[in-house]
Design a protein around this motif. Sequence first.
Motif, PDB file in Angstrom:
ATOM      1  N   LEU C 149     -10.502   5.663  -0.319  1.00  0.00           N
ATOM      2  CA  LEU C 149      -9.276   6.554  -0.255  1.00  0.00           C
ATOM      3  C   LEU C 149      -8.060   6.034   0.014  1.00  0.00           C
ATOM      4  CD1 LEU C 149     -10.914   9.459   2.111  1.00  0.00           C
ATOM      5  CD2 LEU C 149     -10.125   9.778  -0.234  1.00  0.00           C
ATOM      6  N   LEU C 150      -7.959   4.886   0.792  1.00  0.00           N
ATOM      7  CA  LEU C 150      -6.665   4.045   0.972  1.00  0.00           C
ATOM      8  C   LEU C 150      -6.388   3.695  -0.320  1.00  0.00           C
ATOM      9  CD1 LEU C 150      -7.428   2.181   4.326  1.00  0.00           C
ATOM     10  CD2 LEU C 150      -5.737   3.862   3.753  1.00  0.00           C
ATOM     11  N   ILE C 151      -7.217   3.174  -1.138  1.00  0.00           N
ATOM     12  CA  ILE C 151      -6.693   2.478  -2.449  1.00  0.00           C
ATOM     13  C   ILE C 151      -6.324   3.440  -3.414  1.00  0.00           C
ATOM     14  CG2 ILE C 151      -7.946   1.702  -4.685  1.00  0.00           C
ATOM     15  CD1 ILE C 151      -9.877   0.190  -3.100  1.00  0.00           C
ATOM     16  N   LEU C 152      -6.925   4.779  -3.271  1.00  0.00           N
ATOM     17  CA  LEU C 152      -6.384   5.969  -4.160  1.00  0.00           C
ATOM     18  C   LEU C 152      -5.243   6.151  -3.888  1.00  0.00           C
ATOM     19  CD1 LEU C 152      -9.218   8.671  -4.804  1.00  0.00           C
ATOM     20  CD2 LEU C 152      -7.937   6.962  -6.180  1.00  0.00           C
ATOM     21  N   GLY C 157      -2.130   5.842  -6.348  1.00  0.00           N
ATOM     22  CA  GLY C 157      -1.159   6.749  -6.170  1.00  0.00           C
ATOM     23  C   GLY C 157       0.476   6.394  -5.907  1.00  0.00           C
ATOM     24  N   LEU C 158       0.730   5.640  -4.936  1.00  0.00           N
ATOM     25  CA  LEU C 158       2.001   5.163  -4.492  1.00  0.00           C
ATOM     26  C   LEU C 158       2.477   3.680  -5.092  1.00  0.00           C
ATOM     27  CD1 LEU C 158       1.813   6.355  -0.520  1.00  0.00           C
ATOM     28  CD2 LEU C 158       3.200   7.608  -2.604  1.00  0.00           C
ATOM     29  N   GLY C 167      -4.581 -13.190  -1.881  1.00  0.00           N
ATOM     30  CA  GLY C 167      -3.880 -14.249  -2.341  1.00  0.00           C
ATOM     31  C   GLY C 167      -2.368 -13.867  -1.753  1.00  0.00           C
ATOM     32  N   THR C 168      -2.123 -12.517  -1.609  1.00  0.00           N
ATOM     33  CA  THR C 168      -0.867 -12.214  -1.145  1.00  0.00           C
ATOM     34  C   THR C 168      -0.893 -11.506   0.384  1.00  0.00           C
ATOM     35  OG1 THR C 168      -0.905 -10.078  -2.161  1.00  0.00           O
ATOM     36  CG2 THR C 168       0.173 -12.014  -3.616  1.00  0.00           C
ATOM     37  N   VAL C 169       0.337 -11.479   1.105  1.00  0.00           N
ATOM     38  CA  VAL C 169       0.303 -10.746   2.298  1.00  0.00           C
ATOM     39  C   VAL C 169       0.011  -9.629   2.164  1.00  0.00           C
ATOM     40  CG1 VAL C 169       1.617 -10.432   4.342  1.00  0.00           C
ATOM     41  CG2 VAL C 169       1.969 -12.375   2.942  1.00  0.00           C
ATOM     42  N   SER C 170       0.426  -8.770   1.000  1.00  0.00           N
ATOM     43  CA  SER C 170       0.151  -7.398   1.081  1.00  0.00           C
ATOM     44  C   SER C 170      -1.452  -7.059   0.701  1.00  0.00           C
ATOM     45  CB  SER C 170       0.899  -6.836  -0.124  1.00  0.00           C
ATOM     46  OG  SER C 170       0.689  -7.524  -1.460  1.00  0.00           O
ATOM     47  N   SER C 171      -2.265  -8.140   0.388  1.00  0.00           N
ATOM     48  CA  SER C 171      -3.413  -7.850   0.015  1.00  0.00           C
ATOM     49  C   SER C 171      -4.229  -7.767   1.266  1.00  0.00           C
ATOM     50  CB  SER C 171      -4.180  -8.656  -1.232  1.00  0.00           C
ATOM     51  OG  SER C 171      -4.095 -10.010  -0.498  1.00  0.00           O
ATOM     52  N   VAL C 172      -3.739  -7.918   2.282  1.00  0.00           N
ATOM     53  CA  VAL C 172      -4.481  -8.200   3.737  1.00  0.00           C
ATOM     54  C   VAL C 172      -4.393  -6.466   4.343  1.00  0.00           C
ATOM     55  CG1 VAL C 172      -4.418  -9.071   6.057  1.00  0.00           C
ATOM     56  CG2 VAL C 172      -3.790 -10.293   4.034  1.00  0.00           C
ATOM     57  N   ILE C 173      -3.274  -5.830   3.851  1.00  0.00           N
ATOM     58  CA  ILE C 173      -2.917  -4.548   4.629  1.00  0.00           C
ATOM     59  C   ILE C 173      -4.211  -3.807   4.407  1.00  0.00           C
ATOM     60  CG2 ILE C 173      -1.424  -2.749   4.925  1.00  0.00           C
ATOM     61  CD1 ILE C 173       0.670  -4.630   3.806  1.00  0.00           C
ATOM     62  N   LEU C 174      -4.605  -3.001   3.275  1.00  0.00           N
ATOM     63  CA  LEU C 174      -5.522  -2.061   3.186  1.00  0.00           C
ATOM     64  C   LEU C 174      -6.837  -2.661   3.945  1.00  0.00           C
ATOM     65  CD1 LEU C 174      -4.705  -0.309  -0.335  1.00  0.00           C
ATOM     66  CD2 LEU C 174      -4.104   0.108   2.207  1.00  0.00           C
TER      67      LEU C 174
END
Lengths: 279, 538, 305
Positions: C149-152, C157-158, C167-174
Amino acid sequence: MSRLLKQPGIAAPAAMLLLILLLALAGPWLTPHAFDTIDFEADWGAAPSAANGHWFGTDELGWDLFARVCVGGRLSLAVGIVSTLVSLAIGVVYGAVAGFVGGRVDALMMRIVDILYALPFMFFVILLMVLFGRHWLLIFVAIGAVSWLDMARIVRGQTLALRRREFVDAAVVSGLGTAAIIRRHIVPNLLGVVVVYATLTIPQVILVESFLSFLGLGIQEPATSWGALVNDGARAMESTPWGLLFPAAFLALTLLCLNLLGDALRDALDAPALRRMAE
Amino acid sequence: MATGHDRRVSGSVAVSCLAALLLWIPAIAATLPTTLRIGNGNEPESLDPQRATGVSAGNVLRDLYEGLTGISPTGELIPAAAESWRLREDGLEITFRLRAGLRWSNGDALTARDFAAGLRRVVDPATASGYARMFGVIAGATAIAEGRQPASMLGVEAPDDQTLVIRLDRPAPQLLALLAHPAASPVHRLDLAAATKPGGRIGNGAYRLQRWVVQSQLELVRNPAYWNDARTTIDRVVYLPTEDLNSELKRYRADELDVTTSVPATQAAWIRANLGAELHVATYLGSYFYGLNVTQAPFKGQPGLRRALSMAIDREVIVNKVLNGLAAPAWSFVPPGTRDYTPQVPAWAAWPRQRQLIEARRLYAAAGYTEARPLEVELRYNTSDDHKRIAVVVAAMWKQALGVRVRLVNEEWKVFLQNRKLRRVTQAFRNTWIADANDAMDFAALLTRDHPRNDSGYDNPAYEQWLAAATSVAQPLARRSALQAAERAMLDDAPIVPIYFYASKHLVKPRVRGWHDNILDWHYSKDLRLNCAPSAPC
Amino acid sequence: MLNHAWRRLLTAVPTLLVLVTVTFFLMRAAPGGPFDVERVLPPEIEATLAAEFHLDEPLWRQYGRYLVGLARGDLGPSFQYEGFRVSELIAKGAPVSAIVGFSALLLALSAGVGLGAVAAIHRGSAIDRGVMLLALAGLSIPPYVTAPLLILLFALGLAWLPAGGWGTVSSVILPAIALALPQVAAIARLTRGSLADVLAAPYIRTARAKGLPERVIVLRHALKPGLLPVLSYLGPAAAGLMTGSVVVEQIFGIPGIGRYFVQGALNRDYTLVLGVVLFYGAVVIAFNFLVDLAYGALDPRVRPT
């Protein structure tokens, strides 16, 4: 009991749980479709419809979702209750003995619990399932057998407190044996703790079963569980959202009610030891 | 304890946590001009060309190594490291002429001796290669694989740097195709001596390995020493492990992948509706079938019963409703598209469904089963969503058509393989065969008495004779008719129940050019191009 | 105090030994071996491989060999990933799992303590019930539903965050959010319970009588003692995060060690499974040990004897 039901936050989740339980038990008789019969005529993965009697729609194999949600609920609830009973049986006896006998025996028994705490027990459940196949009885026992540790700790703490009470001293003075004292005086007084704890263990166990389903180690088809249904539904959540929605709603609602009920019971009984349960 | 001290403690804890967090995260990889990102399924177990057997390892190895022959984007056999070859008239010797000036990725000269070393290495039992038997036609190979001769006795010679001579035990037209397989790759003398090490090997393909982080990514960069490097256009290829097909699909949709390894069958309808133009479905050399254990009850000595079970299955339903059209229905074993072969469909396959059911019921009753005394059978499959779905549907069809009582048994992979091999508890079980080479023999051999994966326990002297005849003749037409006769005899005995033929299925971004579907599902990165719009740089 | 710490650490050794022994023999009792593959290997090749990994020796010899290697800090070669040492794989995977786990823990702590505190302050009111319901919702939905659901929502979606990979900081968040959600409820529940107790204690009533603002009372005087149970929950929380990581790492395609465990068990990669179990066991012990030390340091009533 009636006093308890008047407490805030107990009646509503309890009624809800009863409703879900009734539906799981009676549901399969309400629908013309069997949970394990493929409807070759109907569209597979079809949306809910009152016309063809698939009230929750069909899943990607033409199985009636309503019947499967009911049957899956039976299994999930059974796993939750039976496994919790297994863990209670082991945990209460172990904790009561350790707490009552005390001394070196207690130290040793609690040392063992400490050691077991360090074992990544979920991994053992996985290994057991891989090893011995996916028999439903094994699921119950495996989960129950690895989740008694918390119970043992809490019961021991309670027993330590009970031991200092006069009625226990009186029983000792009157020459009653250790086993008899534990059976007659300690265990009955643990009831409150046990009930609260059991209410909170059931949802955890149901989640463990659903985790096994995620890994493909859950119940053997055509039998099913909420975990297995939710897991199938999550894979196709965009194309057939009802496949996720219905089982997930039942699963989440049950877990939520059990947790709410457990919390409310704990507040109602208001024993300080209960609140420190996770310690 | 003082509150101030506490705050400092917790503060420093927070700072060190944060520092750890930042340190651990690898720097964002600098984006090179053109990068192709390929979803590659399971993590390759090895990148040793002679030892790795998985499909995902093969995909990477074809970029890292080049054999004497190769496969064109459309699937035809083409010259690769060898520019030409000559077959002696009796068909027992092939002489290859290598391209001039071939070099290894480290710049060393690549000679015919390195190719000979690769072939010796693959058959050498010390290498423990799963492909040793595949090269059994080369003179001496079988004796070497069985340890009766040293590997140096293999019938390959390099009279000079540019010439390689391969001698054969018998005519083998399929050998040229086998030489395109990564297992026939040359081996550098340094790697020959060294112990196995992941990723450190020297290659001769269009790419070389830059970095391998297990379970994360495999990075290849173009190999400037490759003879045809001028034609390569993609600078960097990243293979990403994607075990979970649903996650892979999401990453593809989020534009994190250019090519997927497959697509989840349950999502086929959605994909057709939303990504239809990017979906590539093509015939593939793989057969999905149920094996029946013919060495035990209830299938021992019951060809009629076995045929009845096969007829009772409605393959159209399985292909269309369960697999959503991502496969082709199978009534026979060797897939269509196999070179020099015509599929051997039994006559009943063309009957109307009703007639098939009547005949199935007749055979079922003739085997002694009735409604009151139905056949009870266990159907085994290994843990997987698609296997589960097919087993459930087949069980329902057997029950509906014949009244068979089926017990489904889902087993974990290793348990499943062992049970199949032992043939003690298995009755009906899921099975698959994916060809290593485009040759009907690759399939036919599976059901011979001595094949280690003959899990049905099929043993038919007539079948063995037909295959022996096919092996001994050089003439392609005679070979073909012998193989076809063998399959007809086998299908009549029904030790297996064919279900569907595999299709290769990929999602390929429109910016990837030069992608052609082919029956081997081999796609060399060197043959692909990236069309980068100025608005969306690669 | 120091003595006690040493004793605790010493008991870790037999604990880990039990862990290794049980896992070793459980794995070996499983049907099938690392070299049982679909393309059956000829017997002579299987023998070569078995000898290479000492699988031809009696089981107790292999066990002894493993323990000797372990004493030297060698976890052995991986059966599945040719040429890789288990320690090498864990060294690469553990930091990844640790980053996701710690981020999730921080997230769960801040959200859980915050929600729990709000509920405790407004105990019995609609706010209390609403906040706790919110927290419990996170506990009631399995991570394999929240993760897609978070991925969607955030990736497709966004398009704010990547749908997977590393590999990136953003890949840790979800992944961190998906992992943290079930822990938020447990922490909120503990905070609420113990903070409510503390707020009812005499010294808080004294503070109130002095006319201190409620915010100051909660933050300055009540929160610290109220958080002690949360501290002791961190041990079990760490264990829960590890289990959850198996799911989250698979869905997001993160190269952590949770995946190694499941894959290792399925592939009969004996050494890899042992290595990962050992590592997890050591982490749980270390975590419980640190929590104990911190508990002793923060709560003057708890002094080990």
